[in-house]
Design an enzyme around this catalytic site. Structure first.
Site, PDB file in Angstrom:
ATOM      1  N   LYS A   1     -16.415  68.456 -29.013  1.00 33.72           N
ATOM      2  CA  LYS A   1     -16.360  68.871 -30.511  1.00 33.72           C
ATOM      3  C   LYS A   1     -15.871  70.299 -30.887  1.00 33.72           C
ATOM      4  O   LYS A   1     -14.784  70.635 -31.485  1.00 33.72           O
ATOM      5  CB  LYS A   1     -17.709  68.705 -31.341  1.00 33.72           C
ATOM      6  N   ARG A  52     -26.694  66.973 -38.481  1.00 31.30           N
ATOM      7  CA  ARG A  52     -27.200  66.237 -37.281  1.00 31.30           C
ATOM      8  C   ARG A  52     -28.219  65.172 -37.531  1.00 31.30           C
ATOM      9  O   ARG A  52     -28.560  64.449 -36.745  1.00 31.30           O
ATOM     10  CB  ARG A  52     -27.832  67.222 -36.615  1.00 31.30           C
ATOM     11  N   ARG A  58     -20.190  72.623 -18.190  1.00 32.60           N
ATOM     12  CA  ARG A  58     -19.641  73.380 -18.984  1.00 32.60           C
ATOM     13  C   ARG A  58     -19.833  74.872 -19.019  1.00 32.60           C
ATOM     14  O   ARG A  58     -20.982  75.259 -18.310  1.00 32.60           O
ATOM     15  CB  ARG A  58     -20.394  72.922 -20.235  1.00 32.60           C
ATOM     16  N   ARG A 111     -25.217  77.707 -20.228  1.00 34.76           N
ATOM     17  CA  ARG A 111     -26.071  77.496 -21.455  1.00 34.76           C
ATOM     18  C   ARG A 111     -27.228  76.972 -21.174  1.00 34.76           C
ATOM     19  O   ARG A 111     -27.510  76.009 -19.922  1.00 34.76           O
ATOM     20  CB  ARG A 111     -25.463  76.407 -22.686  1.00 34.76           C
ATOM     21  N   ARG A 136     -31.572  65.470 -25.064  1.00 28.21           N
ATOM     22  CA  ARG A 136     -30.493  65.540 -26.051  1.00 28.21           C
ATOM     23  C   ARG A 136     -30.113  64.170 -26.449  1.00 28.21           C
ATOM     24  O   ARG A 136     -29.469  64.133 -27.474  1.00 28.21           O
ATOM     25  CB  ARG A 136     -29.573  66.783 -25.815  1.00 28.21           C
TER      26      ARG A 136
HETATM   27  P1  ADP Z   1     -23.851  70.794 -28.378  1.00 27.26           P
HETATM   28  O1  ADP Z   1     -22.552  71.399 -28.446  1.00 27.26           O
HETATM   29  O2  ADP Z   1     -24.296  70.437 -26.948  1.00 27.26           O
HETATM   30  O3  ADP Z   1     -23.725  69.260 -29.311  1.00 27.26           O
HETATM   31  P2  ADP Z   1     -24.730  72.516 -30.176  1.00 27.26           P
HETATM   32  O4  ADP Z   1     -24.338  73.732 -29.650  1.00 27.26           O
HETATM   33  O5  ADP Z   1     -24.230  71.837 -31.494  1.00 27.26           O
HETATM   34  O6  ADP Z   1     -25.044  71.610 -28.833  1.00 27.26           O
HETATM   35  O7  ADP Z   1     -26.613  72.481 -30.437  1.00 27.26           O
HETATM   36  C1  ADP Z   1     -27.458  72.960 -29.499  1.00 27.26           C
HETATM   37  C2  ADP Z   1     -28.730  73.016 -29.871  1.00 27.26           C
HETATM   38  O8  ADP Z   1     -29.123  73.675 -31.283  1.00 27.26           O
HETATM   39  C3  ADP Z   1     -29.096  71.356 -30.380  1.00 27.26           C
HETATM   40  O9  ADP Z   1     -29.668  70.752 -29.277  1.00 27.26           O
HETATM   41  C4  ADP Z   1     -30.365  71.611 -31.422  1.00 27.26           C
HETATM   42  O10 ADP Z   1     -31.417  71.885 -30.635  1.00 27.26           O
HETATM   43  C5  ADP Z   1     -29.932  72.949 -32.068  1.00 27.26           C
HETATM   44  N1  ADP Z   1     -29.033  72.363 -33.232  1.00 27.26           N
HETATM   45  C6  ADP Z   1     -27.881  72.607 -33.334  1.00 27.26           C
HETATM   46  N2  ADP Z   1     -27.409  72.284 -34.761  1.00 27.26           N
HETATM   47  C7  ADP Z   1     -28.538  71.798 -35.223  1.00 27.26           C
HETATM   48  C8  ADP Z   1     -28.585  70.996 -36.577  1.00 27.26           C
HETATM   49  N3  ADP Z   1     -27.497  70.895 -37.427  1.00 27.26           N
HETATM   50  N4  ADP Z   1     -29.843  70.276 -36.742  1.00 27.26           N
HETATM   51  C9  ADP Z   1     -30.862  70.737 -35.919  1.00 27.26           C
HETATM   52  N5  ADP Z   1     -30.876  71.287 -34.896  1.00 27.26           N
HETATM   53  C10 ADP Z   1     -29.599  71.867 -34.488  1.00 27.26           C
HETATM   54  P1  ADP Z   2     -19.506  69.634 -27.698  1.00 30.36           P
HETATM   55  O1  ADP Z   2     -18.987  70.831 -28.538  1.00 30.36           O
HETATM   56  O2  ADP Z   2     -19.179  68.243 -28.247  1.00 30.36           O
HETATM   57  O3  ADP Z   2     -20.971  70.027 -27.378  1.00 30.36           O
HETATM   58  P2  ADP Z   2     -17.516  70.767 -25.807  1.00 30.36           P
HETATM   59  O4  ADP Z   2     -16.422  71.174 -26.707  1.00 30.36           O
HETATM   60  O5  ADP Z   2     -18.498  72.134 -25.601  1.00 30.36           O
HETATM   61  O6  ADP Z   2     -18.561  69.780 -26.542  1.00 30.36           O
HETATM   62  O7  ADP Z   2     -17.154  70.336 -24.429  1.00 30.36           O
HETATM   63  C1  ADP Z   2     -18.210  69.912 -23.458  1.00 30.36           C
HETATM   64  C2  ADP Z   2     -17.483  70.339 -22.091  1.00 30.36           C
HETATM   65  O8  ADP Z   2     -16.534  69.278 -21.690  1.00 30.36           O
HETATM   66  C3  ADP Z   2     -17.014  71.526 -22.030  1.00 30.36           C
HETATM   67  O9  ADP Z   2     -17.238  71.830 -20.662  1.00 30.36           O
HETATM   68  C4  ADP Z   2     -15.369  71.081 -21.973  1.00 30.36           C
HETATM   69  O10 ADP Z   2     -14.686  72.112 -21.157  1.00 30.36           O
HETATM   70  C5  ADP Z   2     -15.411  70.007 -21.457  1.00 30.36           C
HETATM   71  N1  ADP Z   2     -14.356  68.874 -22.189  1.00 30.36           N
HETATM   72  C6  ADP Z   2     -13.974  69.151 -23.625  1.00 30.36           C
HETATM   73  N2  ADP Z   2     -12.947  67.985 -23.642  1.00 30.36           N
HETATM   74  C7  ADP Z   2     -13.163  67.363 -22.657  1.00 30.36           C
HETATM   75  C8  ADP Z   2     -12.180  66.220 -22.218  1.00 30.36           C
HETATM   76  N3  ADP Z   2     -11.356  65.767 -23.080  1.00 30.36           N
HETATM   77  N4  ADP Z   2     -12.260  65.729 -20.745  1.00 30.36           N
HETATM   78  C9  ADP Z   2     -13.284  66.336 -20.048  1.00 30.36           C
HETATM   79  N5  ADP Z   2     -13.991  67.377 -20.416  1.00 30.36           N
HETATM   80  C10 ADP Z   2     -13.703  67.926 -21.610  1.00 30.36           C
END
Ligand code: ADP
Ligand code: ADP
Ligand code: ZN
Length: 224
Positions: free
Chosen positions: A26, A101, A137, A170, A181
């Site tokens: 995302k 979420r 990541r 992270r 998660r």
């Molecule tokens: P990812 O990119 O791996 O999906 P995020 O960066 O979006 O993770 O979120 C990291 C953490 O921050 C989540 O696991 C949660 O604990 C918290 N968080 C982020 N956005 C929300 C939300 N909209 N509601 C509740 N918790 C959130």
């Molecule tokens: P999210 O925001 O949904 O948690 P990220 O954009 O941070 O996801 O991506 C999660 C990990 O996967 C990062 O290390 C990113 O570089 C990698 N990634 C993103 N898109 C792809 C893809 N199409 N194929 C493989 N790895 C990817």
């Protein structure tokens, strides 16, 4: 002789929600859309990590929840997003990454603003790909750009090739936290897809394939 060419930025006026499991890509894809359309990405995860780094009240509350892979309470994050959407840079649209979420957050968003969302884009990635994506990541300490040690590496190893910052892992991208998660995602976040489907706003895109392939599929799905 150099010629200055004024490139007009295209403003989409697009209000987009990114759905999909943690690690679906995302943040990676949101950056492309935001850059092309000159609209901000609002990442609640990034906002919470900043609050933790700054040791604010919000950060203190979020820290232990995030490290366990639990969500912060709905009313807390709803307040954060409500304030953020009032800022001037949101007037031509925005990309929400990580919010809503829960169905309660999705409902609150619709109550906050009329027509808060045009499209809910779901990046579809199976669970078996998620662990590899999250454990590999890396995030730039300075500009927060996201990389992957194998799939999307920086050309400079563990240094960010966009700003020269240090790439770090992270704290919540550990195998143990990832497991929780994923179950939190399936139990609390995935039902949002139905919420937007009923509103006729859900668009699903296959998130498996290279970053470039997914980017092309996404832009096509959005008609950009
Ligand atoms: P990812 O990119 O791996 O999906 P995020 O960066 O979006 O993770 O979120 C990291 C953490 O921050 C989540 O696991 C949660 O604990 C918290 N968080 C982020 N956005 C929300 C939300 N909209 N509601 C509740 N918790 C959130
Ligand atoms: P999210 O925001 O949904 O948690 P990220 O954009 O941070 O996801 O991506 C999660 C990990 O996967 C990062 O290390 C990113 O570089 C990698 N990634 C993103 N898109 C792809 C893809 N199409 N194929 C493989 N790895 C990817
Ligand atoms: Zn950087």
């Amino acid at each position: 002789m150099t010629v200055d060419i004024a490139i007009k930025e295209v403003e989409y006026n697009l209000k987009l929600v990114f759905l999909g499991p943690p690690g679906a890509g995302k943040g990676t894809q949101a950056a492309y859309i935001a850059e092309a359309g000159a609209i901000p990405t609002i990442s609640t995860g990034a906002m919470l990590r900043e609050a933790i780094a700054n040791k604010t009240e919000l950060g203190k509350l979020a820290d232990s929840l995030i490290s366990k892979g639990e969500l912060v309470p709905d009313e807390v994050i709803i307040g954060v997003v409500k304030d953020r959407l009032k800022l001037d840079d949101c007037k031509n649209g925005y990309i929400l990454d990580g919010f809503p979420r829960t169905v309660k957050q999705a409902e609150a968003l619709d109550e906050m603003l009329p027509d808060a969302i045009d499209i809910a884009l779901s990046l579809e990635v199976p669970d078996e790909d998620i662990i590899e994506r999250l454990t590999g990541r890396r995030e730039c300490e300075k500009c927060k750009a996201t990389f992957h040690i194998k799939n999307n590496p920086s050309t400079k190893g563990d240094i960010c090739d966009k700003c020269g910052g240090k790439l770090i892992q992270r704290a919540d991208d550990s195998a143990e936290t990832i497991k929780n998660r994923m179950s939190v995602y399936h139990a609390q976040t995935e039902p949002i897809k139905d919420y937007y489907k009923k509103l006729g706003k859900l668009v699903c895109v296959d998130g498996v394939g290279s970053v470039e392939q997914v980017r092309t599929a996404l832009f096509k799905a959005l008609g950009l």
